[in-house]
Design a protein around this motif. Structure first.
Motif, PDB file in Angstrom:
ATOM      1  N   ASP A 128       0.854  -1.270  -0.011  1.00  0.00           N
ATOM      2  CA  ASP A 128      -0.033   0.110  -0.143  1.00  0.00           C
ATOM      3  C   ASP A 128       0.881   1.196  -0.076  1.00  0.00           C
ATOM      4  O   ASP A 128       0.234   2.447  -0.490  1.00  0.00           O
ATOM      5  CB  ASP A 128      -0.982  -0.057   1.279  1.00  0.00           C
ATOM      6  CG  ASP A 128      -1.811  -0.980   1.216  1.00  0.00           C
ATOM      7  OD1 ASP A 128      -2.561  -1.355  -0.035  1.00  0.00           O
ATOM      8  OD2 ASP A 128      -2.300  -1.349   2.205  1.00  0.00           O
ATOM      9  N   LEU A 155       2.617   1.035  -3.847  1.00  0.00           N
ATOM     10  CA  LEU A 155       2.051   0.902  -5.190  1.00  0.00           C
ATOM     11  C   LEU A 155       0.667   1.682  -5.213  1.00  0.00           C
ATOM     12  O   LEU A 155       0.133   2.111  -4.145  1.00  0.00           O
ATOM     13  CB  LEU A 155       1.521  -0.372  -5.200  1.00  0.00           C
ATOM     14  CG  LEU A 155       2.477  -1.598  -5.527  1.00  0.00           C
ATOM     15  CD1 LEU A 155       1.857  -2.967  -5.479  1.00  0.00           C
ATOM     16  CD2 LEU A 155       3.276  -1.359  -6.722  1.00  0.00           C
ATOM     17  N   ASP A 156       0.433   2.351  -6.403  1.00  0.00           N
ATOM     18  CA  ASP A 156      -0.982   3.014  -6.595  1.00  0.00           C
ATOM     19  C   ASP A 156      -2.053   1.938  -6.142  1.00  0.00           C
ATOM     20  O   ASP A 156      -1.742   0.643  -6.337  1.00  0.00           O
ATOM     21  CB  ASP A 156      -1.226   3.193  -7.867  1.00  0.00           C
ATOM     22  CG  ASP A 156      -0.336   4.698  -8.337  1.00  0.00           C
ATOM     23  OD1 ASP A 156       0.101   5.448  -7.448  1.00  0.00           O
ATOM     24  OD2 ASP A 156      -0.216   4.887  -9.570  1.00  0.00           O
ATOM     25  N   LYS A 157      -3.236   2.407  -5.785  1.00  0.00           N
ATOM     26  CA  LYS A 157      -4.287   1.759  -5.249  1.00  0.00           C
ATOM     27  C   LYS A 157      -4.793   0.407  -6.060  1.00  0.00           C
ATOM     28  O   LYS A 157      -4.995  -0.621  -5.747  1.00  0.00           O
ATOM     29  CB  LYS A 157      -5.658   2.431  -4.848  1.00  0.00           C
ATOM     30  CG  LYS A 157      -5.105   3.320  -3.527  1.00  0.00           C
ATOM     31  CD  LYS A 157      -6.324   3.935  -3.041  1.00  0.00           C
ATOM     32  CE  LYS A 157      -6.118   5.167  -2.026  1.00  0.00           C
ATOM     33  NZ  LYS A 157      -7.357   5.937  -1.537  1.00  0.00           N
ATOM     34  N   TRP A 172      -3.130  -1.300  -8.101  1.00  0.00           N
ATOM     35  CA  TRP A 172      -2.148  -2.432  -8.065  1.00  0.00           C
ATOM     36  C   TRP A 172      -1.888  -3.023  -6.853  1.00  0.00           C
ATOM     37  O   TRP A 172      -1.238  -4.140  -6.796  1.00  0.00           O
ATOM     38  CB  TRP A 172      -0.722  -1.848  -8.679  1.00  0.00           C
ATOM     39  CG  TRP A 172      -0.755  -1.312 -10.107  1.00  0.00           C
ATOM     40  CD1 TRP A 172      -1.124  -0.219 -10.541  1.00  0.00           C
ATOM     41  CD2 TRP A 172      -0.900  -2.274 -11.211  1.00  0.00           C
ATOM     42  NE1 TRP A 172      -1.401  -0.151 -11.753  1.00  0.00           N
ATOM     43  CE2 TRP A 172      -1.055  -1.596 -12.342  1.00  0.00           C
ATOM     44  CE3 TRP A 172      -0.485  -3.615 -11.491  1.00  0.00           C
ATOM     45  CZ2 TRP A 172      -1.145  -2.077 -13.890  1.00  0.00           C
ATOM     46  CZ3 TRP A 172      -0.787  -4.297 -12.698  1.00  0.00           C
ATOM     47  CH2 TRP A 172      -1.062  -3.428 -13.741  1.00  0.00           C
ATOM     48  N   ALA A 215       4.427   3.178 -13.872  1.00  0.00           N
ATOM     49  CA  ALA A 215       3.667   4.237 -13.099  1.00  0.00           C
ATOM     50  C   ALA A 215       2.684   3.617 -12.182  1.00  0.00           C
ATOM     51  O   ALA A 215       2.046   4.248 -11.481  1.00  0.00           O
ATOM     52  CB  ALA A 215       2.661   4.930 -14.233  1.00  0.00           C
ATOM     53  N   ALA A 216       2.785   2.189 -12.041  1.00  0.00           N
ATOM     54  CA  ALA A 216       2.235   1.331 -10.861  1.00  0.00           C
ATOM     55  C   ALA A 216       2.792   1.821  -9.575  1.00  0.00           C
ATOM     56  O   ALA A 216       1.941   1.677  -8.653  1.00  0.00           O
ATOM     57  CB  ALA A 216       2.126   0.119 -11.408  1.00  0.00           C
ATOM     58  N   LYS A 235       3.737   4.039  -6.588  1.00  0.00           N
ATOM     59  CA  LYS A 235       3.152   5.294  -6.000  1.00  0.00           C
ATOM     60  C   LYS A 235       4.321   6.506  -6.293  1.00  0.00           C
ATOM     61  O   LYS A 235       5.346   6.278  -6.095  1.00  0.00           O
ATOM     62  CB  LYS A 235       2.904   5.052  -4.616  1.00  0.00           C
ATOM     63  CG  LYS A 235       2.368   6.255  -4.144  1.00  0.00           C
ATOM     64  CD  LYS A 235       1.793   6.008  -2.478  1.00  0.00           C
ATOM     65  CE  LYS A 235       0.634   5.094  -2.630  1.00  0.00           C
ATOM     66  NZ  LYS A 235      -0.078   4.829  -1.217  1.00  0.00           N
ATOM     67  N   SER A 254       4.570   8.979 -12.380  1.00  0.00           N
ATOM     68  CA  SER A 254       3.599   9.441 -13.269  1.00  0.00           C
ATOM     69  C   SER A 254       3.574   8.567 -14.434  1.00  0.00           C
ATOM     70  O   SER A 254       4.685   8.112 -14.891  1.00  0.00           O
ATOM     71  CB  SER A 254       3.274  10.978 -13.447  1.00  0.00           C
ATOM     72  OG  SER A 254       4.561  11.095 -14.311  1.00  0.00           O
ATOM     73  N   ASP A 255       2.549   8.797 -15.330  1.00  0.00           N
ATOM     74  CA  ASP A 255       2.493   8.182 -16.807  1.00  0.00           C
ATOM     75  C   ASP A 255       3.579   8.792 -17.541  1.00  0.00           C
ATOM     76  O   ASP A 255       4.676   8.000 -18.241  1.00  0.00           O
ATOM     77  CB  ASP A 255       1.063   8.249 -17.516  1.00  0.00           C
ATOM     78  CG  ASP A 255       0.250   7.206 -17.121  1.00  0.00           C
ATOM     79  OD1 ASP A 255       0.637   6.355 -16.632  1.00  0.00           O
ATOM     80  OD2 ASP A 255      -0.897   7.640 -17.027  1.00  0.00           O
TER      81      ASP A 255
END
Length: 73
Positions: A7, A10-12, A14, A28-29, A31, A34-35
């Motif tokens: 948590d 990683l972005d939520k 993932w 970008a996965a 945290k 960015s893309d």
């Protein structure tokens, strides 16, 4: 054995994926990545996935150098 709080890294979207899915995910996965950051990593180093980033020799070199830093203790 190493552990990590998914948590926190990683972005939520993932955080509930399997490790193979995470390693195959775009950078970008992670945290805070960015893309656009992912596009720049791809352009500069050919890094497309989390696994590519982990295997990037410059990252490994920097980690090795940081592990030699005795002032960080």
């Amino acid at each position: 054995m190493a552990t990590i709080d998914l948590d926190k890294v990683l972005d939520k979207a993932w955080a509930d994926k399997s490790l193979p899915e995470i390693l195959a995910a775009p950078v970008a996965a992670l945290k805070g990545v960015s893309d656009r950051d992912g596009e720049l990593l791809d352009e500069a180093f050919g890094v497309k996935t989390v696994a590519d980033l982990a295997d990037l020799k410059y990252v490994r070199w920097a980690q090795a150098l940081a592990s030699l830093d005795t002032t960080a203790e």
